[in-house]
Scaffold this motif. Structure first.
Motif, PDB file in Angstrom:
ATOM      1  N   PRO A  53      81.177 -25.818  80.389  1.00 44.00           N
ATOM      2  CA  PRO A  53      79.806 -25.673  80.901  1.00 44.00           C
ATOM      3  C   PRO A  53      79.135 -27.028  81.074  1.00 44.00           C
ATOM      4  CG  PRO A  53      79.993 -24.845  78.642  1.00 44.00           C
ATOM      5  CD  PRO A  53      81.353 -25.265  79.066  1.00 44.00           C
ATOM      6  N   GLY A  54      78.351 -27.121  82.140  1.00 45.90           N
ATOM      7  CA  GLY A  54      77.567 -28.327  82.372  1.00 45.90           C
ATOM      8  C   GLY A  54      78.299 -29.487  83.003  1.00 45.90           C
ATOM      9  N   ARG A  55      79.549 -29.283  83.420  1.00 43.76           N
ATOM     10  CA  ARG A  55      80.304 -30.366  84.062  1.00 43.76           C
ATOM     11  C   ARG A  55      80.949 -29.834  85.333  1.00 43.76           C
ATOM     12  NH1 ARG A  55      83.999 -33.633  80.280  1.00 43.76           N
ATOM     13  NH2 ARG A  55      83.506 -35.170  81.843  1.00 43.76           N
ATOM     14  N   PRO A  56      80.793 -30.532  86.443  1.00 40.87           N
ATOM     15  CA  PRO A  56      81.444 -30.090  87.685  1.00 40.87           C
ATOM     16  C   PRO A  56      82.955 -30.294  87.585  1.00 40.87           C
ATOM     17  CG  PRO A  56      80.287 -32.156  88.034  1.00 40.87           C
ATOM     18  CD  PRO A  56      79.998 -31.736  86.638  1.00 40.87           C
ATOM     19  N   CYS A 107      77.115 -22.992  84.817  1.00 36.89           N
ATOM     20  CA  CYS A 107      75.758 -23.132  84.286  1.00 36.89           C
ATOM     21  C   CYS A 107      75.685 -22.560  82.866  1.00 36.89           C
ATOM     22  CB  CYS A 107      74.764 -22.392  85.173  1.00 36.89           C
ATOM     23  SG  CYS A 107      74.840 -22.877  86.911  1.00 36.89           S
ATOM     24  N   GLY A 108      74.676 -22.941  82.125  1.00 26.86           N
ATOM     25  CA  GLY A 108      74.490 -22.468  80.765  1.00 26.86           C
ATOM     26  C   GLY A 108      74.147 -20.995  80.660  1.00 26.86           C
ATOM     27  N   ASP A 109      73.649 -20.413  81.740  1.00 24.01           N
ATOM     28  CA  ASP A 109      73.245 -19.003  81.707  1.00 24.01           C
ATOM     29  C   ASP A 109      74.384 -18.044  82.068  1.00 24.01           C
ATOM     30  OD1 ASP A 109      73.509 -19.463  84.416  1.00 24.01           O
ATOM     31  OD2 ASP A 109      71.481 -18.831  84.944  1.00 24.01           O
ATOM     32  N   GLY A 110      75.605 -18.562  82.196  1.00 22.18           N
ATOM     33  CA  GLY A 110      76.745 -17.703  82.508  1.00 22.18           C
ATOM     34  C   GLY A 110      77.050 -17.580  83.989  1.00 22.18           C
ATOM     35  N   ALA A 111      76.272 -18.236  84.814  1.00 19.23           N
ATOM     36  CA  ALA A 111      76.535 -18.228  86.254  1.00 19.23           C
ATOM     37  C   ALA A 111      77.434 -19.416  86.600  1.00 19.23           C
ATOM     38  CB  ALA A 111      75.230 -18.314  87.037  1.00 19.23           C
ATOM     39  N   ILE A 112      78.137 -19.284  87.698  1.00 22.87           N
ATOM     40  CA  ILE A 112      78.949 -20.394  88.192  1.00 22.87           C
ATOM     41  C   ILE A 112      78.569 -20.642  89.649  1.00 22.87           C
ATOM     42  CG2 ILE A 112      80.933 -18.936  88.838  1.00 22.87           C
ATOM     43  CD1 ILE A 112      82.668 -21.403  87.829  1.00 22.87           C
ATOM     44  N   ALA A 113      78.349 -21.901  89.962  1.00 22.95           N
ATOM     45  CA  ALA A 113      78.024 -22.306  91.332  1.00 22.95           C
ATOM     46  C   ALA A 113      79.302 -22.823  91.979  1.00 22.95           C
ATOM     47  CB  ALA A 113      76.962 -23.398  91.321  1.00 22.95           C
ATOM     48  N   LEU A 114      79.569 -22.340  93.179  1.00 18.87           N
ATOM     49  CA  LEU A 114      80.718 -22.790  93.955  1.00 18.87           C
ATOM     50  C   LEU A 114      80.214 -23.345  95.279  1.00 18.87           C
ATOM     51  CD1 LEU A 114      83.130 -19.738  93.501  1.00 18.87           C
ATOM     52  CD2 LEU A 114      83.113 -21.868  92.188  1.00 18.87           C
ATOM     53  N   ALA A 115      80.555 -24.589  95.561  1.00 19.12           N
ATOM     54  CA  ALA A 115      80.213 -25.220  96.840  1.00 19.12           C
ATOM     55  C   ALA A 115      81.506 -25.386  97.630  1.00 19.12           C
ATOM     56  CB  ALA A 115      79.543 -26.560  96.622  1.00 19.12           C
ATOM     57  N   VAL A 116      81.507 -24.936  98.864  1.00 15.43           N
ATOM     58  CA  VAL A 116      82.707 -24.948  99.697  1.00 15.43           C
ATOM     59  C   VAL A 116      83.020 -26.370 100.159  1.00 15.43           C
ATOM     60  CG1 VAL A 116      83.777 -24.001 101.768  1.00 15.43           C
ATOM     61  CG2 VAL A 116      82.188 -22.597 100.460  1.00 15.43           C
ATOM     62  N   LYS A 117      84.263 -26.775  99.907  1.00 17.41           N
ATOM     63  CA  LYS A 117      84.744 -28.078 100.364  1.00 17.41           C
ATOM     64  C   LYS A 117      85.021 -28.029 101.853  1.00 17.41           C
ATOM     65  CE  LYS A 117      87.090 -29.468  96.115  1.00 17.41           C
ATOM     66  NZ  LYS A 117      88.407 -29.785  95.535  1.00 17.41           N
ATOM     67  N   GLU A 132      78.533 -14.544  88.784  1.00 14.98           N
ATOM     68  CA  GLU A 132      78.648 -14.398  87.337  1.00 14.98           C
ATOM     69  C   GLU A 132      80.054 -14.843  86.943  1.00 14.98           C
ATOM     70  OE1 GLU A 132      77.450 -10.757  85.448  1.00 14.98           O
ATOM     71  OE2 GLU A 132      75.999 -10.399  87.040  1.00 14.98           O
ATOM     72  N   HIS A 133      80.131 -15.872  86.104  1.00 13.99           N
ATOM     73  CA  HIS A 133      81.419 -16.432  85.700  1.00 13.99           C
ATOM     74  C   HIS A 133      82.299 -15.387  85.026  1.00 13.99           C
ATOM     75  CE1 HIS A 133      84.015 -18.800  82.879  1.00 13.99           C
ATOM     76  NE2 HIS A 133      84.340 -19.316  84.044  1.00 13.99           N
ATOM     77  N   ARG A 134      81.756 -14.615  84.122  1.00 12.49           N
ATOM     78  CA  ARG A 134      82.527 -13.594  83.412  1.00 12.49           C
ATOM     79  C   ARG A 134      83.124 -12.574  84.384  1.00 12.49           C
ATOM     80  NH1 ARG A 134      79.586 -10.309  78.848  1.00 12.49           N
ATOM     81  NH2 ARG A 134      80.866 -11.389  77.325  1.00 12.49           N
ATOM     82  N   GLU A 135      82.328 -12.130  85.337  1.00 13.48           N
ATOM     83  CA  GLU A 135      82.801 -11.146  86.324  1.00 13.48           C
ATOM     84  C   GLU A 135      83.885 -11.744  87.224  1.00 13.48           C
ATOM     85  OE1 GLU A 135      83.051  -7.489  88.393  1.00 13.48           O
ATOM     86  OE2 GLU A 135      82.163  -7.997  86.455  1.00 13.48           O
TER      87      GLU A 135
END
Length: 82
Positions: free
Chosen positions: A34-37, A48-58, A68-71
């Protein structure tokens, strides 16, 4: 190399996400700090700390999605089981 297709609801908007992930991507996602790209095959990811994950398309990072990272990990485990 196998690729796994995932379809799931996005966190940021009322829409569906469709994406493919490699075996290496799955391992990185399951051990994501968490907290590191970190880099995936087709995305730059940030847990993210709230359990979400951000994905940016290369390669341009103009398109991004929040999931949701868990999902996401759950769906990838299901895809690998087949």
């Amino acid at each position: 190399m196998l690729n796994y297709l995932v379809t799931m609801k996005r966190c940021d908007v009322d829409a569906e996400f469709y994406g493919t992930f490699s075996d290496e991507d799955v391992q990185k996602l399951q051990a994501a700090p968490p907290g590191r790209p970190f880099d995936l095959e087709k995305y730059k990811a940030y847990l993210c700390g709230d359990g979400a994950i951000a994905l940016a398309v290369k390669p341009d990072y103009e398109d991004s999605v929040m999931l949701e990272h868990r999902e996401l990990c759950h769906r990838l485990r299901e895809a690998r089981a087949f």
